[in-house]
Each structure stands twice: as structure tokens, then as C-alpha cells.
Design an enzyme around this catalytic site. Structure first.
Site, PDB file in Angstrom:
ATOM      1  N   THR A  47      49.514  42.147  42.036  1.00  0.00           N
ATOM      2  CA  THR A  47      50.722  43.016  41.352  1.00  0.00           C
ATOM      3  C   THR A  47      51.693  43.228  42.219  1.00  0.00           C
ATOM      4  O   THR A  47      52.944  43.067  41.951  1.00  0.00           O
ATOM      5  CB  THR A  47      50.265  44.248  40.504  1.00  0.00           C
ATOM      6  OG1 THR A  47      49.416  43.876  39.507  1.00  0.00           O
ATOM      7  CG2 THR A  47      51.579  44.975  39.879  1.00  0.00           C
ATOM      8  N   SER A 105      44.805  39.007  41.580  1.00  0.00           N
ATOM      9  CA  SER A 105      43.471  39.133  42.082  1.00  0.00           C
ATOM     10  C   SER A 105      42.097  38.929  41.002  1.00  0.00           C
ATOM     11  O   SER A 105      41.086  39.208  41.304  1.00  0.00           O
ATOM     12  CB  SER A 105      43.248  40.678  42.571  1.00  0.00           C
ATOM     13  OG  SER A 105      43.152  41.717  41.421  1.00  0.00           O
ATOM     14  N   THR A 118      44.950  44.864  42.372  1.00  0.00           N
ATOM     15  CA  THR A 118      44.148  46.064  42.177  1.00  0.00           C
ATOM     16  C   THR A 118      42.910  45.880  41.109  1.00  0.00           C
ATOM     17  O   THR A 118      41.756  46.614  41.487  1.00  0.00           O
ATOM     18  CB  THR A 118      44.885  47.408  41.496  1.00  0.00           C
ATOM     19  OG1 THR A 118      45.303  46.819  40.102  1.00  0.00           O
ATOM     20  CG2 THR A 118      45.966  47.623  42.261  1.00  0.00           C
ATOM     21  N   ASP A 119      42.714  44.692  40.680  1.00  0.00           N
ATOM     22  CA  ASP A 119      41.927  44.686  39.602  1.00  0.00           C
ATOM     23  C   ASP A 119      40.546  44.110  40.231  1.00  0.00           C
ATOM     24  O   ASP A 119      39.573  44.909  39.929  1.00  0.00           O
ATOM     25  CB  ASP A 119      42.129  43.394  38.531  1.00  0.00           C
ATOM     26  CG  ASP A 119      43.036  43.805  37.755  1.00  0.00           C
ATOM     27  OD1 ASP A 119      43.372  45.179  37.489  1.00  0.00           O
ATOM     28  OD2 ASP A 119      43.635  43.000  36.802  1.00  0.00           O
TER      29      ASP A 119
END
Length: 351
Positions: free
Chosen positions: A12, A54, A85-86
Site C-alpha cells: 500500500t 503483499s 501490511t496484509d
């Protein structure tokens, strides 16, 4: 000034809006250009290892990131990985096993909003990650996000939109960052995670920490996670049997595995272990961990060969550690020895 390698991977933080939603487009150089203040912190170089969402991060990509770090290890004082972040918690855990006891910091960060968003959290996360990587006392793998430093094996993404996306599971924060100041756990007066007593690195361990990390290059990615739910039968284990070498079984509560007239989990689980596969037991409850000895519905599986107990580890760390363990050995004694060895604070040392 310290010299830091920034490894950009996408996510992101590097995304821009397109006709079908956000997708990574910005390079590492462009991302750093948004935060000119970092030039006062350190000297740095940037490498673009990949530029992906990700969600698409795979175990082979963990190996690529680890190889990128180790190829430059002697030339830099620390490393900052820009990541989505995932799956950041999975990557942080994986790097903790692939690059062990690193005397130099390996820091992962990202953001909940793209760098180009006017209300982004990306700028502060990038700045504070480099700040932490420049500290003399920083070492090993960690996540720096929203002013919190989280041990790489204890991070869990708790929130999908808020800036405080990550929590530390069953382990206190080693530090927090307020603006441009790193405050170590030992100087906080009390542990930030009030329910967890502080667990500091022993003085002897800090003295004996090697000048270079132990590095590994093998993972067995035939590992699957299965969460038990009411009504789910053991036949699902049979369906997974042919494709996987290990199943991480998220059981109920502190260690409940159903055994009814219609659900013979014991037979299915022992069927896996009898042919050389592994079953890793963990709890689907986020905090405090597993103890199969409390209830009869769990005690059946204690002290069984090729059944490994996750203790207070996160599922993300269990996935990465099981892949790492089976990448090193399929011998049950050796695998158990590797699995139960605490690495980067991934499990309570008295398990």
C-alpha cells in the site's frame, strides 16, 4: 552516520489508485523522495526487490528478500524493508527464521494509506523505521509501525484501516518511538503491554550474540492452516492430506479438539503423523496460548511424535517456523528440537 539499505517490495505504501483499485506503482526512490528528512538521519541506498501487493507475497519472495539483505550485509549497518501490511507479519516471522540472531537491525514497515495520500501514515512510519534502524541498540528482525516497535515473531495485523494496525501478541514492546526519540522498554518504567511481564535479553546472550547472523536458505511451503469450527468434520484433514506436509490446527480455547460419534479427529490426526507428516496444535484465541493438558478433549495429543505444540506463538510465526523447520529436517527428533527452540522471542522459553 549509519548506512542503511532500504529494500522496497511494494504494498500500500507504494500504491496509486487505478481503474480497478490501488496497485503498487511507486519505486523505492520515489517513496523516499516524499520524506526528505531521512537524509538527516543516515546515509542510505535503495534496492527494489519487487513491487507487488503483499497479498501476492509467497515463501519464495521471503527467500529473495533474505538473499537481498545477506548479499549486502557486510556493507550496511541496518536494513529497512518497505512492505504491504496484509502479510507483513508473515514476512517478519519468516525473516526471523531465515536470518537468525542478526546483530544488525532488520526493520519492516509500511502504511495503511499510500504515500501520495494527503493524510497518509507512510511518511512517519518510514522516518521512524530508519530512525530505529540507526540506533546502536537495535538488532534482529522487528516491525516498526505507528510509533511501536514489535518483535518480528510477535506481530499480528489487528486492524484493517486504523493507523495502529499491528499489535504485539503475548510479548511486550521492546520500544516505542515518540516523534524522533526511541524509548526502550527498560526506560519506560513499566512494560507497555501491562498484561505481559518484561522479558529482556540476558546480558550473557547480548555478549555472545554473533558478529554475523545464522542464515538459512530452505523452506518447505507445503504447510496449511486449518481453523476448527463447530460442525467441521475430520474429513477435511483427509482432503488436505495429499498436498501438505504439515497442518497447523487452530483448536478451540486453551486446547479443545472435538471427539464425538460423528467426528473422529483422533484417527484423522494420527493418520497424518503415522506416515511422517506433522500436526501443529495452536489455539484460535489470540492471547495467552495453548495448553492441551487442561481438558480431556486435548490431553489425548500430548507427547505424541510429530505433534508439535504452538504454546503462545502467533499463527503467522507458526506458519513460517514450520516451513523453516521442515526445510531443515524431517527427522521427528531434530524437527521437534528446532521447533521448540525459542528464536527471536517467538515462544515462551519455558515451554
Amino acid at each position: 552516520m549509519k548506512k542503511i539499505l532500504i529494500v522496497a517490495t511494494g504494498g500500500t505504501i507504494a500504491s496509486s489508485a487505478g481503474s480497478h483499485g490501488l496497485t503498487p506503482t511507486l519505486t523505492g526512490e520515489e517513496l523516499v523522495g516524499y520524506v526528505p528528512q531521512v537524509r538527516d538521519l543516515c546515509n542510505f541506498e535503495i534496492v527494489q526487490a519487487m513491487n507487488i501487493d503483499s497479498t501476492n507475497m509467497q515463501p519464495n519472495d521471503w527467500l529473495r528478500i533474505a538473499d537481498t539483505i545477506m548479499a549486502a550485509y557486510d556493507d550496511f549497518d541496518g536494513f529497512v524493508i518497505l512492505h504491504g501490511t496484509d502479510t507483513m507479519a508473515y514476512t517478519a516471522a519468516a525473516l526471523s527464521y531465515l536470518i537468525q540472531d542478526s546483530p544488525k537491525p532488520i526493520v519492516l514497515t509500511g502504511s495503511q494509506q499510500p504515500m501520495s495520500n494527503p493524510f497518509t501514515d507512510a511518511k512517519l512510519n518510514l522516518y521512524q523505521s530508519l530512525l530505529y534502524a540507526c540506533q546502536d541498540d537495535s538488532s534482529d528482525v522487528s516491525v516498526v509501525f505507528d510509533g511501536r516497535v514489535i518483535v518480528g515473531t510477535r506481530a499480528h495485523k489487528q486492524r484493517t484501516m486504523s493507523f495502529n494496525a499491528f499489535t504485539s501478541v503475548n510479548y511486550p514492546l521492546p520500544a516505542i518511538i515518540r516523534n524522533d526519540r526511541v524509548i526502550r522498554e527498560s526506560h519506560m518504567g513499566m512494560s507497555i503491554e501491562k498484561d505481559n511481564p518484561p522479558r529482556k535479553e540476558s546480558h550473557l546472550h547480548s555478549i555472545l550474540r554473533p558478529r554475523r547472523p545464522r542464515v538459512y536458505h530452505e523452506l518447505d511451503d507445503h504447510v496449511v492452516v486449518l481453523r476448527l469450527t463447530p460442525g467441521l468434520g475430520p474429513e477435511v484433514l483427509d482432503a488436505l492430506f495429499a498436498e501438505f506436509d504439515a497442518v497447523i490446527l487452530e483448536v478451540f480455547g486453551i486446547g479443545g479438539i472435538p471427539e464425538t460419534d460423528d467426528a473422529h479427529f483422533e484417527k484423522a490426526i494420527l493418520g497424518w503423523t503415522s506416515v511422517g507428516k506433522y500436526v501443529v496444535m495452536t489455539t484460535q484465541v489470540s492471547e495467552e496460548g495453548l495448553d492441551l493438558g487442561v481438558y480431556e478433549v486435548g490431553s489425548t495429543y500430548l507427547n505424541r511424535p510429530r505433534i508439535l505444540l504452538g504454546g503462545d506463538m502467533t499463527t503467522e510465526a507458526l506458519v513460517a517456523k514450520t516451513m523453516w523447520v521442515l526445510g531443515q529436517s524431517n527427522d521427528p527428533r531434530k524437527a521437534a528440537q528446532l521447533f521448540y527452540q525459542p528464536i527471536n522471542h517467538d515462544r515462551a522459553s519455558d515451554d
